[in-house]
Motif scaffolding. Structure first.
Motif, mmCIF file in Angstrom:
data_model
loop_
_atom_site.group_PDB
_atom_site.id
_atom_site.type_symbol
_atom_site.label_atom_id
_atom_site.label_comp_id
_atom_site.label_asym_id
_atom_site.label_seq_id
_atom_site.Cartn_x
_atom_site.Cartn_y
_atom_site.Cartn_z
ATOM 1 N N ARG A 25 111.763 -29.455 20.621
ATOM 2 C CA ARG A 25 112.836 -28.655 21.203
ATOM 3 C C ARG A 25 113.380 -29.265 22.495
ATOM 4 N N CYS A 26 112.478 -29.557 23.454
ATOM 5 C CA CYS A 26 112.955 -30.002 24.774
ATOM 6 C C CYS A 26 112.641 -31.463 25.084
ATOM 7 N N GLY A 27 111.798 -32.112 24.273
ATOM 8 C CA GLY A 27 111.490 -33.522 24.486
ATOM 9 C C GLY A 27 110.356 -33.794 25.461
ATOM 10 N N HIS A 28 109.754 -32.753 26.017
ATOM 11 C CA HIS A 28 108.644 -32.928 26.961
ATOM 12 C C HIS A 28 107.463 -33.607 26.245
ATOM 13 N N VAL A 29 106.798 -34.518 26.963
ATOM 14 C CA VAL A 29 105.654 -35.228 26.398
ATOM 15 C C VAL A 29 104.406 -34.866 27.183
ATOM 16 N N HIS A 30 103.345 -34.515 26.477
ATOM 17 C CA HIS A 30 102.048 -34.338 27.120
ATOM 18 C C HIS A 30 100.988 -34.942 26.202
ATOM 19 N N TYR A 31 99.818 -35.150 26.760
ATOM 20 C CA TYR A 31 98.740 -35.801 26.024
ATOM 21 C C TYR A 31 97.539 -34.878 25.911
ATOM 22 N N LEU A 32 96.887 -34.932 24.768
ATOM 23 C CA LEU A 32 95.626 -34.241 24.529
ATOM 24 C C LEU A 32 94.599 -35.294 24.142
ATOM 25 N N THR A 33 93.350 -35.033 24.437
ATOM 26 C CA THR A 33 92.283 -35.891 23.926
ATOM 27 C C THR A 33 91.529 -35.121 22.850
ATOM 28 N N ALA A 34 90.874 -35.861 21.982
ATOM 29 C CA ALA A 34 90.091 -35.223 20.924
ATOM 30 C C ALA A 34 89.016 -34.329 21.541
ATOM 31 N N ASP A 35 88.398 -34.793 22.615
ATOM 32 C CA ASP A 35 87.357 -34.026 23.287
ATOM 33 C C ASP A 35 87.903 -32.709 23.843
ATOM 34 N N ALA A 36 89.103 -32.737 24.416
ATOM 35 C CA ALA A 36 89.702 -31.522 24.977
ATOM 36 C C ALA A 36 89.994 -30.499 23.882
ATOM 37 N N VAL A 37 90.441 -30.957 22.730
ATOM 38 C CA VAL A 37 90.719 -30.037 21.617
ATOM 39 C C VAL A 37 89.422 -29.408 21.122
ATOM 40 N N LEU A 38 88.367 -30.212 21.035
ATOM 41 C CA LEU A 38 87.075 -29.687 20.594
ATOM 42 C C LEU A 38 86.522 -28.678 21.596
ATOM 43 N N LYS A 39 86.661 -28.945 22.886
ATOM 44 C CA LYS A 39 86.169 -28.023 23.910
ATOM 45 C C LYS A 39 86.977 -26.728 23.937
ATOM 46 N N ALA A 40 88.230 -26.783 23.491
ATOM 47 C CA ALA A 40 89.081 -25.599 23.471
ATOM 48 C C ALA A 40 88.857 -24.754 22.222
ATOM 49 N N GLY A 41 87.882 -25.129 21.410
ATOM 50 C CA GLY A 41 87.567 -24.320 20.240
ATOM 51 C C GLY A 41 87.938 -24.944 18.920
ATOM 52 N N LEU A 48 94.397 -33.831 11.526
ATOM 53 C CA LEU A 48 95.354 -33.961 12.624
ATOM 54 C C LEU A 48 96.643 -33.196 12.349
ATOM 55 N N SER A 49 97.011 -33.031 11.085
ATOM 56 C CA SER A 49 98.191 -32.229 10.764
ATOM 57 C C SER A 49 97.981 -30.771 11.172
ATOM 58 N N GLN A 50 96.737 -30.283 11.067
ATOM 59 C CA GLN A 50 96.434 -28.918 11.492
ATOM 60 C C GLN A 50 96.464 -28.802 13.014
ATOM 61 N N VAL A 51 95.967 -29.818 13.700
ATOM 62 C CA VAL A 51 96.017 -29.823 15.163
ATOM 63 C C VAL A 51 97.476 -29.806 15.614
ATOM 64 N N GLU A 52 98.313 -30.631 14.985
ATOM 65 C CA GLU A 52 99.730 -30.710 15.330
ATOM 66 C C GLU A 52 100.439 -29.370 15.103
ATOM 67 N N SER A 53 100.149 -28.723 13.985
ATOM 68 C CA SER A 53 100.833 -27.464 13.672
ATOM 69 C C SER A 53 100.421 -26.329 14.615
ATOM 70 N N ARG A 54 99.221 -26.404 15.184
ATOM 71 C CA ARG A 54 98.743 -25.363 16.102
ATOM 72 C C ARG A 54 99.133 -25.614 17.541
ATOM 73 N N ALA A 55 99.498 -26.845 17.869
ATOM 74 C CA ALA A 55 99.838 -27.193 19.251
ATOM 75 C C ALA A 55 101.256 -26.733 19.585
ATOM 76 N N VAL A 56 101.473 -26.407 20.838
ATOM 77 C CA VAL A 56 102.799 -26.018 21.323
ATOM 78 C C VAL A 56 103.114 -26.803 22.593
ATOM 79 N N CYS A 57 104.378 -26.845 22.942
ATOM 80 C CA CYS A 57 104.844 -27.544 24.137
ATOM 81 C C CYS A 57 104.240 -26.905 25.391
ATOM 82 N N LYS A 58 103.856 -27.743 26.342
ATOM 83 C CA LYS A 58 103.254 -27.270 27.590
ATOM 84 C C LYS A 58 104.284 -27.090 28.703
ATOM 85 N N ALA A 59 105.543 -27.451 28.449
ATOM 86 C CA ALA A 59 106.577 -27.291 29.471
ATOM 87 C C ALA A 59 106.781 -25.802 29.758
ATOM 88 N N ARG A 60 107.032 -25.496 30.987
ATOM 89 C CA ARG A 60 107.159 -24.106 31.417
ATOM 90 C C ARG A 60 108.231 -23.363 30.616
#
Length: 84
Positions: A25-41, A48-60
């Motif tokens: 939508r807005c073009g904002h780029v952020h990075y996740l690590t595999a470890d951070a996703v695992l720690k977040a539940g 990875l397609s499931q991780v992508e579909s569950r992720a959302v933009c972090k821009a305010r």
């Protein structure tokens, strides 16, 4: 047709492997690590397609859908050579 995101699971990545998330939508780029996703539940068996579909933009205020890419680790080099 399955993409590379449907063949790789979160557990296949190194814990410090970065995943680049670009907002559709807005073009904002952020990075996740595999470890951070695992720690977040997340589970190591998530594709990875499931991780992508569950992720959302972090821009305010955006929270739009994102597109995932895996940046290459290590050095990259430009084309060296030419036409004879």
């Amino acid at each position: 047709m399955k993409s590379w995101k449907d063949r790789l699971q979160l557990g296949d990545l190194e814990p410090d492997q970065r995943m680049e998330m670009t907002c559709k939508r807005c073009g904002h780029v952020h990075y996740l690590t595999a470890d951070a996703v695992l720690k977040a539940g997340g589970r190591a068996t998530l594709y990875l397609s499931q991780v992508e579909s569950r992720a959302v933009c972090k821009a305010r205020g955006c929270r739009g859908p994102v597109r995932m890419a895996l940046p290459r680790k290590g050095d990259t080099s430009g084309f060296v050579g030419g036409m004879a």
